[in-house]
Scaffold this motif. Structure first.
Motif, PDB file in Angstrom:
ATOM      1  N   GLU A  93      94.919  33.798  41.441  1.00  0.00           N
ATOM      2  CA  GLU A  93      94.099  33.646  42.643  1.00  0.00           C
ATOM      3  C   GLU A  93      94.446  34.674  43.716  1.00  0.00           C
ATOM      4  O   GLU A  93      93.889  34.630  44.811  1.00  0.00           O
ATOM      5  CB  GLU A  93      94.288  32.241  43.224  1.00  0.00           C
ATOM      6  N   GLN A  94      95.347  35.578  43.403  1.00  0.00           N
ATOM      7  CA  GLN A  94      95.870  36.473  44.425  1.00  0.00           C
ATOM      8  C   GLN A  94      95.544  37.941  44.149  1.00  0.00           C
ATOM      9  O   GLN A  94      96.315  38.834  44.517  1.00  0.00           O
ATOM     10  CB  GLN A  94      97.387  36.290  44.514  1.00  0.00           C
ATOM     11  N   GLY A  95      94.386  38.188  43.520  1.00  0.00           N
ATOM     12  CA  GLY A  95      94.042  39.548  43.123  1.00  0.00           C
ATOM     13  C   GLY A  95      94.108  40.554  44.252  1.00  0.00           C
ATOM     14  O   GLY A  95      94.799  41.568  44.163  1.00  0.00           O
ATOM     15  N   ARG A  96      93.423  40.306  45.325  1.00  0.00           N
ATOM     16  CA  ARG A  96      93.363  41.288  46.409  1.00  0.00           C
ATOM     17  C   ARG A  96      94.684  41.378  47.179  1.00  0.00           C
ATOM     18  O   ARG A  96      94.947  42.378  47.843  1.00  0.00           O
ATOM     19  CB  ARG A  96      92.211  40.957  47.364  1.00  0.00           C
ATOM     20  N   ASN A  97      95.514  40.362  47.115  1.00  0.00           N
ATOM     21  CA  ASN A  97      96.810  40.411  47.790  1.00  0.00           C
ATOM     22  C   ASN A  97      97.835  41.250  47.030  1.00  0.00           C
ATOM     23  O   ASN A  97      98.891  41.585  47.565  1.00  0.00           O
ATOM     24  CB  ASN A  97      97.358  38.997  48.001  1.00  0.00           C
ATOM     25  N   GLY A  98      97.574  41.544  45.777  1.00  0.00           N
ATOM     26  CA  GLY A  98      98.453  42.425  45.019  1.00  0.00           C
ATOM     27  C   GLY A  98      99.694  41.734  44.487  1.00  0.00           C
ATOM     28  O   GLY A  98      99.890  40.532  44.625  1.00  0.00           O
ATOM     29  N   TRP A  99     100.560  42.560  43.878  1.00  0.00           N
ATOM     30  CA  TRP A  99     101.684  41.999  43.127  1.00  0.00           C
ATOM     31  C   TRP A  99     102.707  41.284  43.993  1.00  0.00           C
ATOM     32  O   TRP A  99     103.485  40.469  43.494  1.00  0.00           O
ATOM     33  CB  TRP A  99     102.359  43.074  42.286  1.00  0.00           C
ATOM     34  N   ARG A 109     102.254  41.347  34.326  1.00  0.00           N
ATOM     35  CA  ARG A 109     102.649  41.802  35.654  1.00  0.00           C
ATOM     36  C   ARG A 109     101.420  41.863  36.557  1.00  0.00           C
ATOM     37  O   ARG A 109     100.284  41.792  36.094  1.00  0.00           O
ATOM     38  CB  ARG A 109     103.349  43.165  35.622  1.00  0.00           C
ATOM     39  N   GLY A 110     101.672  42.009  37.854  1.00  0.00           N
ATOM     40  CA  GLY A 110     100.587  41.963  38.816  1.00  0.00           C
ATOM     41  C   GLY A 110     100.049  43.316  39.218  1.00  0.00           C
ATOM     42  O   GLY A 110     100.647  44.357  38.966  1.00  0.00           O
ATOM     43  N   ASP A 111      98.902  43.257  39.892  1.00  0.00           N
ATOM     44  CA  ASP A 111      98.282  44.448  40.447  1.00  0.00           C
ATOM     45  C   ASP A 111      97.196  43.987  41.422  1.00  0.00           C
ATOM     46  O   ASP A 111      96.815  42.809  41.434  1.00  0.00           O
ATOM     47  CB  ASP A 111      97.675  45.313  39.341  1.00  0.00           C
ATOM     48  N   THR A 112      96.694  44.895  42.207  1.00  0.00           N
ATOM     49  CA  THR A 112      95.618  44.563  43.136  1.00  0.00           C
ATOM     50  C   THR A 112      94.284  44.631  42.405  1.00  0.00           C
ATOM     51  O   THR A 112      93.946  45.667  41.811  1.00  0.00           O
ATOM     52  CB  THR A 112      95.615  45.536  44.324  1.00  0.00           C
ATOM     53  N   THR A 113      93.551  43.530  42.448  1.00  0.00           N
ATOM     54  CA  THR A 113      92.250  43.460  41.783  1.00  0.00           C
ATOM     55  C   THR A 113      91.263  42.731  42.677  1.00  0.00           C
ATOM     56  O   THR A 113      91.657  41.995  43.592  1.00  0.00           O
ATOM     57  CB  THR A 113      92.339  42.728  40.425  1.00  0.00           C
ATOM     58  N   ALA A 114      89.983  42.896  42.372  1.00  0.00           N
ATOM     59  CA  ALA A 114      88.948  42.270  43.191  1.00  0.00           C
ATOM     60  C   ALA A 114      88.698  40.829  42.794  1.00  0.00           C
ATOM     61  O   ALA A 114      88.266  40.022  43.629  1.00  0.00           O
ATOM     62  CB  ALA A 114      87.655  43.075  43.086  1.00  0.00           C
ATOM     63  N   THR A 115      88.942  40.501  41.530  1.00  0.00           N
ATOM     64  CA  THR A 115      88.611  39.166  41.041  1.00  0.00           C
ATOM     65  C   THR A 115      89.702  38.654  40.111  1.00  0.00           C
ATOM     66  O   THR A 115      90.511  39.427  39.580  1.00  0.00           O
ATOM     67  CB  THR A 115      87.291  39.173  40.262  1.00  0.00           C
TER      68      THR A 115
END
Length: 740
Positions: free
Chosen positions: A516-522, A709-715
């Motif tokens: 749920e945290q795509g735009r917030n990034g890793w 791992r995480g990354d910044t995504t729109a959705t």
């Protein structure tokens, strides 16, 4: 242990059996020790300025030092030095009748055990004399290496530094009018959040001042000088005042030194007897003033400044712990014990005062020795959402939390990240944020039940402390930041596994997960903590719950709320998601461990079972199901809701914990749910919680798709794709495995 135990003197109390040395009566013993300073039927000394009270408090301090050093030496193990520098302060609290004492310093364990020995509380576990105490010290089923609330008379655990203040504040909140002193070491003083947590609490609960931090400022940490050792007295007082303490009382042993000791930190046991009495008088008077101030509504701290190791075998950091060479025969230890030994009649007096202080032995009088009466709850007003509808799981749980708070005025919800940001504004609407600034726009008012400082440790600490001390609580957090508060939750979970009484479980719900945290990034995508929780499921009383929908989260909270002596962790989303289970099915799934969400019934190309932890991640699983069924596969989707219940009984230490819970899924039920040609584990977080399924599966082929791992995504779908968690990836993997 090799020291020859002398014959017990005829005038020595029976509990002294096993003591290596006895000393001569102190000067003026006949004058100041004719009878116990705490009279029969009293709970404390009547006059802190009386010479008899001062004299006998000093006797108690040395009794604590002697027992601490001998019991450590008996095992060539343990930590005598830190507690030794606090002995006068601890003895003063006891003689003043304030025995609900907790600590931030697990290394003070032998001193606290000595206190429980001297007041006879340890008799409840079969420790009647020093021989018994030495035999049981640092042994299984005995006196644990660091403090545990399972020990008769002790209120709370202590091992990791920087946690004890939470127990003191929780006790103070639940028991107005009772003082909860908490000793804090100047080594652990540097741990995150000790003073910060107290400052937050004071802002939220300004009227609750009946906890008393007692800083043991001895100049040393475990292996070096403490980081605050160069501060002046004025600077230390100013530091505490900057954290909103109205009164800071500091007693410095250096002011009484007549032994010519160098440096800012000195050992009061090297003073002349007269100056030892003067120092004790100052500590006792200062502590009496501090206690009255704290109980009288002023935010108060007490500081005792004295060299680490005062009165034991060595000074400074070298006194911190013993090594194999440190036996009772080691010359420095022999000399220290012989010098610190009391006369037989002095031991009798110490026992008499200890056993009267606070109204009786701690095992019979401290607040945690009884089950706290809490508000009764009727059945939760759950809402049975229609299967197929899209409902926000976090909001569904929030409605129940709000109701619980309305029934139980002591119930506290904590959340550093904000309930509104977690789709749980309904909690704030009903219970209000506790805040000194009244503002209806933000649901703020001074009397609210929602504690929201921006400090995960403060939130987790208050929630954990309240649960340990017998009251309901709930810690809510963004999953990514729960790591900052989990240490005290783990401490309390382990303590609850040993408690001799029932207490409400710790309950946590972590939302705003990585997906749920795509735009917030890793920085906001850190689900790896779930593997930490998963590893703890084997402890026996830790439960990690993955409700797949809004009905299941209600069932999960109901299950957690009604449990005792456990740590319950719920992982759920704050986004609208499909409802898969009826309320009845959800309740069954939480208890049994898993639920069948879908079964094609047949398929000519073989069968695939998806074992899934999480809610949002079910979306690509269902999409994969559609494609696989078209391709001729039988597909089952099983929600792994309570993975602890999917272990085999022998995988979990359930039988070793208080209030044990079994209910593990049997082999037949497990086979009905999970059997198939291919078992495919899927998680929107890490894969640790799938271990019990993978252990028991009999599938020919097994595979797992999980967070990387995480990354910044729109959705969310884009973030899942970045991690390879897509319907296409699942279909491709099933096809490849089927062809092998």
């Amino acid at each position: 242990m090799s020291a020859a135990t002398p014959h017990l003197p005829t005038n020595a109390p029976a509990f002294c059996e096993g003591m290596f040395y006895f000393g001569e009566a102190w000067p003026d013993f006949a004058k100041y020790a004719r009878q116990a300073a705490i009279g029969a039927g009293a709970q404390a000394i009547s006059d802190a300025a009386a010479q008899e009270a001062i004299y006998q408090t000093l006797l108690m301090a040395d009794a604590l030092r002697y027992c601490t050093l001998q019991v450590c030496a008996a095992k060539s193990s343990g930590h005598p030095g830190g507690f030794a520098s606090s002995a006068e302060a601890y003895a003063a609290l006891v003689m003043l009748g304030h025995t609900n004492i907790v600590t931030e310093v697990g290394h003070h364990a032998p001193g606290f055990y000595s206190a429980m020995f001297l007041d006879s509380s340890l008799e409840a576990m079969g420790i009647h004399n020093m021989t018994d105490m030495m035999a049981r010290f640092r042994e299984q089923h005995g006196l644990l290496g660091h403090l545990s609330g399972a020990i008769p008379g002790l209120l709370a655990p202590a091992g990791p530094l920087g946690q004890g203040q939470h127990f003191a504040m929780a006790g103070a909140l639940l028991h107005p009018g009772t003082l909860f002193p908490v000793t804090i070491g100047d080594g652990g003083f540097g741990e995150p959040y000790v003073l910060n947590a107290m400052k937050h609490f004071h802002f939220a609960y300004p009227q609750v001042t009946n906890y008393l931090p007692v800083l043991v400022w001895n100049g040393f940490s475990q292996e070096h000088h403490s980081m605050v050792s160069l501060m002046s007295n004025a600077e230390m007082i100013a530091y505490w005042r900057a954290h909103d303490f109205d009164e800071v009382i500091l007693v410095d042993a250096k002011d009484f030194d007549d032994a010519g000791q160098e440096g800012a930190y000195v050992d009061s046991t090297r003073f002349s007897h007269g100056q030892r009495m003067a120092f004790m008088e100052a500590v006792l008077a200062g502590m009496a003033r501090a206690a009255d101030s704290a109980l009288g509504g002023r935010h108060t701290a007490f500081i005792i400044k004295q060299m680490k190791g005062a009165g034991v075998h060595v000074l400074g950091a070298k006194s911190h712990n013993l090594y194999p060479k440190d036996t009772p025969e080691e010359p420095q230890i022999k000399a220290a014990l012989a010098h610190r030994a009391l006369a037989p009649e002095a031991w009798a007096l110490v026992r008499e005062n200890f056993s009267r202080a606070g109204g009786g032995p701690a095992v019979k009088t401290v607040v945690t020795e009884q089950v706290l009466e809490i508000a009764p709850l009727a059945a939760l007003p759950v809402e049975d959402f229609t299967v197929g509808d899209k409902i926000v799981p976090a909001t569904a749980m929030g409605a129940l939390v709000a109701w619980v708070g309305q029934q139980d005025p002591r119930f506290v919800v904590t959340n550093a990240d904000g309930n509104e940001a977690s789709a749980m504004k309904n909690i704030n609407d009903a219970l209000k944020i506790r805040h000194p600034t009244t503002d209806p726009l933000y649901n703020q008012q001074p009397g609210g039940q929602v504690y929201e400082p921006l400090n995960e440790d403060a939130c987790a600490g208050l929630a954990a402390g309240l649960a340990l001390f017998g009251s309901r609580s709930l810690w809510l957090s963004y999953e990514s930041f729960a790591i900052n508060g989990w240490p005290i939750m783990q401490t309390v979970a382990q303590a609850m596994a040993e408690l001799r009484r029932k207490t409400p479980s710790t309950v946590c719900m972590f939302t705003a997960g990585a997906l749920e945290q795509g735009r917030n990034g890793w920085t906001h995508q850190r689900p790896e903590i779930e593997n930490y929780f998963a590893a703890q499921m084997r402890n026996g009383n830790v439960f990690l719950l993955y409700p797949p929908d809004a009905n299941a989260i209600q069932a999960a909270y109901e299950y957690a709320l009604n449990s005792v002596n456990k740590a319950m962790v719920i992982i759920a989303s704050k986004s609208p998601l499909p409802v898969y289970l009826s309320m009845a099915q959800a309740r069954e799934a939480v208890v049994k461990g898993a639920a069948l969400l879908h079964d094609s019934g047949k398929g000519e190309r073989g069968s695939v079972t998806f074992a899934v932890t999480g809610d949002m991640v079910l979306l690509p699983v269902y999409a994969a199901k559609d494609a696989l069924e078209v391709a001729g596969y039988r597909v089952k989707i099983v929600a792994v809701v309570n993975p602890r219940q999917l272990y085999r009984p022998t995988d979990v230490a359930w039988q070793t914990v208080a209030e044990p819970a079994q209910g593990f899924m049997n082999d037949a039920d497990f086979a009905r749910l999970f059997d198939g040609d291919l078992l495919f584990g899927v998680s929107g977080g890490p894969s640790g919680a799938l271990e019990p399924v993978l252990l028991r599966s009999r599938a020919k082929q097994r595979d797992v798709l999980a967070w990387q791992r995480g990354d910044t995504t729109a959705t969310a779908p884009e973030l899942m794709a970045f991690n390879g968690i897509t319907a296409e990836a699942m279909v491709a993997r099933v096809t490849a495995l089927s062809s092998q």
